[in-house]
Design a protein around this motif. Structure first.
Motif, PDB file in Angstrom:
ATOM      1  N   LYS A 237      -2.652  34.342  19.043  1.00 13.22           N
ATOM      2  CA  LYS A 237      -3.476  33.145  19.185  1.00 13.22           C
ATOM      3  C   LYS A 237      -3.387  32.664  20.632  1.00 13.22           C
ATOM      4  O   LYS A 237      -2.368  32.836  21.298  1.00 13.22           O
ATOM      5  CB  LYS A 237      -2.990  32.033  18.246  1.00 13.22           C
ATOM      6  N   ALA A 238      -4.474  32.052  21.104  1.00 13.24           N
ATOM      7  CA  ALA A 238      -4.473  31.502  22.456  1.00 13.24           C
ATOM      8  C   ALA A 238      -3.342  30.502  22.617  1.00 13.24           C
ATOM      9  O   ALA A 238      -3.063  29.707  21.713  1.00 13.24           O
ATOM     10  CB  ALA A 238      -5.809  30.843  22.743  1.00 13.24           C
ATOM     11  N   SER A 239      -2.693  30.534  23.785  1.00 13.46           N
ATOM     12  CA  SER A 239      -1.484  29.723  24.001  1.00 13.46           C
ATOM     13  C   SER A 239      -1.687  28.559  24.957  1.00 13.46           C
ATOM     14  O   SER A 239      -0.713  27.923  25.355  1.00 13.46           O
ATOM     15  CB  SER A 239      -0.359  30.618  24.563  1.00 13.46           C
ATOM     16  N   GLU A 241      -3.119  25.499  24.840  1.00 12.00           N
ATOM     17  CA  GLU A 241      -3.185  24.075  24.480  1.00 12.00           C
ATOM     18  C   GLU A 241      -1.783  23.468  24.546  1.00 12.00           C
ATOM     19  O   GLU A 241      -1.250  22.963  23.557  1.00 12.00           O
ATOM     20  CB  GLU A 241      -3.782  23.908  23.085  1.00 12.00           C
ATOM     21  N   ALA A 399      -8.821  35.979  27.314  1.00 11.35           N
ATOM     22  CA  ALA A 399      -8.251  34.632  27.316  1.00 11.35           C
ATOM     23  C   ALA A 399      -8.396  33.976  28.682  1.00 11.35           C
ATOM     24  O   ALA A 399      -8.761  32.797  28.786  1.00 11.35           O
ATOM     25  CB  ALA A 399      -6.779  34.690  26.908  1.00 11.35           C
ATOM     26  N   LEU A 403     -10.428  30.546  29.584  1.00 13.59           N
ATOM     27  CA  LEU A 403      -9.728  29.423  30.205  1.00 13.59           C
ATOM     28  C   LEU A 403     -10.365  29.081  31.551  1.00 13.59           C
ATOM     29  O   LEU A 403     -10.491  27.906  31.915  1.00 13.59           O
ATOM     30  CB  LEU A 403      -8.252  29.767  30.383  1.00 13.59           C
ATOM     31  N   ARG A 422      -9.284  23.104  23.953  1.00 11.80           N
ATOM     32  CA  ARG A 422      -9.467  23.435  22.538  1.00 11.80           C
ATOM     33  C   ARG A 422     -10.630  24.402  22.356  1.00 11.80           C
ATOM     34  O   ARG A 422     -10.530  25.391  21.622  1.00 11.80           O
ATOM     35  CB  ARG A 422      -9.720  22.162  21.727  1.00 11.80           C
ATOM     36  N   ALA A 425      -9.661  27.825  23.557  1.00  9.73           N
ATOM     37  CA  ALA A 425      -8.764  28.473  22.600  1.00  9.73           C
ATOM     38  C   ALA A 425      -9.541  28.987  21.392  1.00  9.73           C
ATOM     39  O   ALA A 425      -9.301  30.106  20.909  1.00  9.73           O
ATOM     40  CB  ALA A 425      -7.678  27.497  22.163  1.00  9.73           C
ATOM     41  N   GLU A 426     -10.478  28.186  20.915  1.00  4.30           N
ATOM     42  CA  GLU A 426     -11.284  28.603  19.762  1.00  4.30           C
ATOM     43  C   GLU A 426     -12.108  29.845  20.086  1.00  4.30           C
ATOM     44  O   GLU A 426     -12.211  30.776  19.270  1.00  4.30           O
ATOM     45  CB  GLU A 426     -12.202  27.452  19.330  1.00  4.30           C
ATOM     46  N   THR A 428     -11.426  32.094  22.326  1.00  2.00           N
ATOM     47  CA  THR A 428     -10.502  33.227  22.470  1.00  2.00           C
ATOM     48  C   THR A 428     -10.056  33.744  21.111  1.00  2.00           C
ATOM     49  O   THR A 428     -10.064  34.952  20.849  1.00  2.00           O
ATOM     50  CB  THR A 428      -9.280  32.806  23.305  1.00  2.00           C
ATOM     51  N   ASN A 429      -9.672  32.831  20.232  1.00  2.00           N
ATOM     52  CA  ASN A 429      -9.202  33.231  18.905  1.00  2.00           C
ATOM     53  C   ASN A 429     -10.305  33.929  18.107  1.00  2.00           C
ATOM     54  O   ASN A 429     -10.044  34.889  17.369  1.00  2.00           O
ATOM     55  CB  ASN A 429      -8.690  32.017  18.138  1.00  2.00           C
TER      56      ASN A 429
END
Length: 441
Positions: A237-239, A241, A399, A403, A422, A425-426, A428-429
């Protein structure tokens, strides 16, 4: 595809002549050699190392045969006259298609960011720890973080030997500093102090808009000084946040929001070519590309510090030579890889702008010496104390790209930092899940 070289042909001819001569002239045990081996006084291993063979290489980072010949080939061919090197490139066939068509592969070479998708996912990784141990090869000669990254990738083993690393530095255009009577940046400058300088140098003079600073944000996110992971290697998972990532994002975006800054113009490219940017970074530098022809009078210092980690520079950006699990010539391939990291060849690469992967401060001072523009420059600044390597996954670039897009959204669209992170991250996930799902089909 790399065609057989004259060196390989000569080796075959020499081998044929040697065998023919031995057959006619004897060479039995009474002559001091093993009966029928035709090689007096040589061990079986020594004989094997001189046998004509083909090694198939694949470039993971593009390029072409002219680049390979100039960078590696003209040094490898005379060093290994018994080896015919056949080099393959993505422009001919992707590595997936090449392997799928039963193509031979002994060594793949390229940036570390290509390893997971091009090697690991195809089960081409090959732990060479046994060869390193048997050869008593000294890994301590190599920049420690470069070895550390291999240990991470191979769960304690070693998949590859580095060829070179990217340099990192803060370059500045002395002419612009002189024009606006601003003192040059000094070694040990912090990011806060750099921001103050950038504000002073972002101004319009006549019809020309000048910019104080341009950062290669996409690369920096991958080699950040705090060694933050972009993707959690356990959860995938994206890290980003986190408060630590917020600190970096805030540091970078404020340069993009200086009054007068147009992010499409305040770029590293325009520092190199147009001379309208006073300072710029490079984290993956090589080959004498930075600074470009647009900067005639320049200097360079280390990347700025964060006060709480003084003296810690960016992570390395290494290029490796990886041995393939399909190699039929592991010993010969390892000999080639050893030559790539030899003092002799590393000195040559380093002088040509491909920074040495050796832990050798004396060699750092010789960086880029084949380029006149580096003469008398502070080239040692391009080799900082590197930050510990982040955990790398196959989703590193995805990722970082998401970002990086968040930085632009914050700086140019007014998106608040929490929302931007957020959404990044969404995105990326989602991409990670799509990729993993496709792999299961």
């Amino acid at each position: 595809m790399r065609k057989g070289r004259l060196y390989g042909c000569l080796s075959l001819m020499l081998a044929f002549i040697t065998v023919a001569t031995t057959a006619c002239g004897g060479g039995g045990a009474a002559d001091g050699g093993a009966k029928g081996d035709g090689k007096q006084g040589e061990t079986a291993q020594q004989q094997k190392s001189k046998e004509p063979i083909e090694l198939h290489l694949y470039s993971l980072s593009g390029q072409n045969i002219d680049w390979f010949d100039n960078t590696y080939g003209k040094y490898l061919y005379p060093k290994f006259p018994n080896i015919t090197f056949k080099v393959h490139f993505p422009s001919e066939s992707s590595i997936t298609d090449y392997i799928g068509s039963k193509g031979q592969l002994d060594i793949a070479f390229g940036a570390y960011t290509a390893f997971h998708t091009s090697m690991l996912n195809l089960n081409l990784q090959n732990d060479i720890s046994d060869l390193i141990k048997n050869d008593k090869f000294d890994l301590n000669r190599i920049e420690p973080t470069v070895v550390e990254l291999q240990r991470q990738m191979a769960n304690g083993g070693i998949y590859g030997i580095p060829a070179f690393i990217g340099t990192s530095g803060l370059y500045y255009n002395k002419d612009l500093f002189d024009k606006f009577a601003v003192p040059y940046p000094k070694e040990g400058i912090t990011w806060d102090e750099l921001y103050d300088l950038a504000v002073k140098l972002t101004r319009k003079d006549g019809d020309t808009q000048y910019y104080g600073f341009a950062n290669d944000n996409l690369s920096y996110l991958q080699v950040n000084q705090y060694s933050l992971d972009l993707v959690d290697p356990k959860t995938f998972k994206a890290s980003f946040e986190t408060d630590a990532w917020k600190k970096i994002v805030q540091t970078l975006t404020r340069f993009m929001m200086i009054p007068g800054v147009d992010v499409s113009q305040a770029t590293v490219a325009n520092f190199n070519t147009k001379g309208i940017v006073a300072m710029a970074t490079n984290y993956t530098g090589c080959c004498g590309f930075t600074p470009g022809d647009g900067v005639k009078n320049w200097g360079v210092i280390k990347i700025p510090d964060f006060p709480d980690i003084r003296g810690v520079g960016p992570q390395t950006f290494p290029n490796y030579w990886y041995m393939s699990s399909t190699s039929k010539h592991r010993e010969a391939a390892f000999e080639v890889m050893k030559f790539i990291i030899s003092d002799e060849f590393q000195a040559s690469l380093n002088a040509r702008g491909l920074a040495t992967a050796l832990n050798n401060p004396k060699m750092y001072l010789e960086y880029g010496k084949d380029f006149p523009k580096y003469n008398g420059q502070n080239v040692a600044a391009l080799f900082p104390k590197h930050a510990k390597m982040s955990n790398i996954t196959e989703f590193q670039v995805v990722a970082a790209s998401n970002l990086n897009a968040a930085l632009t959204n914050i700086a140019t669209k007014g998106v608040d930092i929490n929302t931007a992170l957020r959404e990044a991250a969404e995105a990326t996930n989602k991409k990670i899940e799509e990729t993993k799902g496709a792999a299961k089909k």
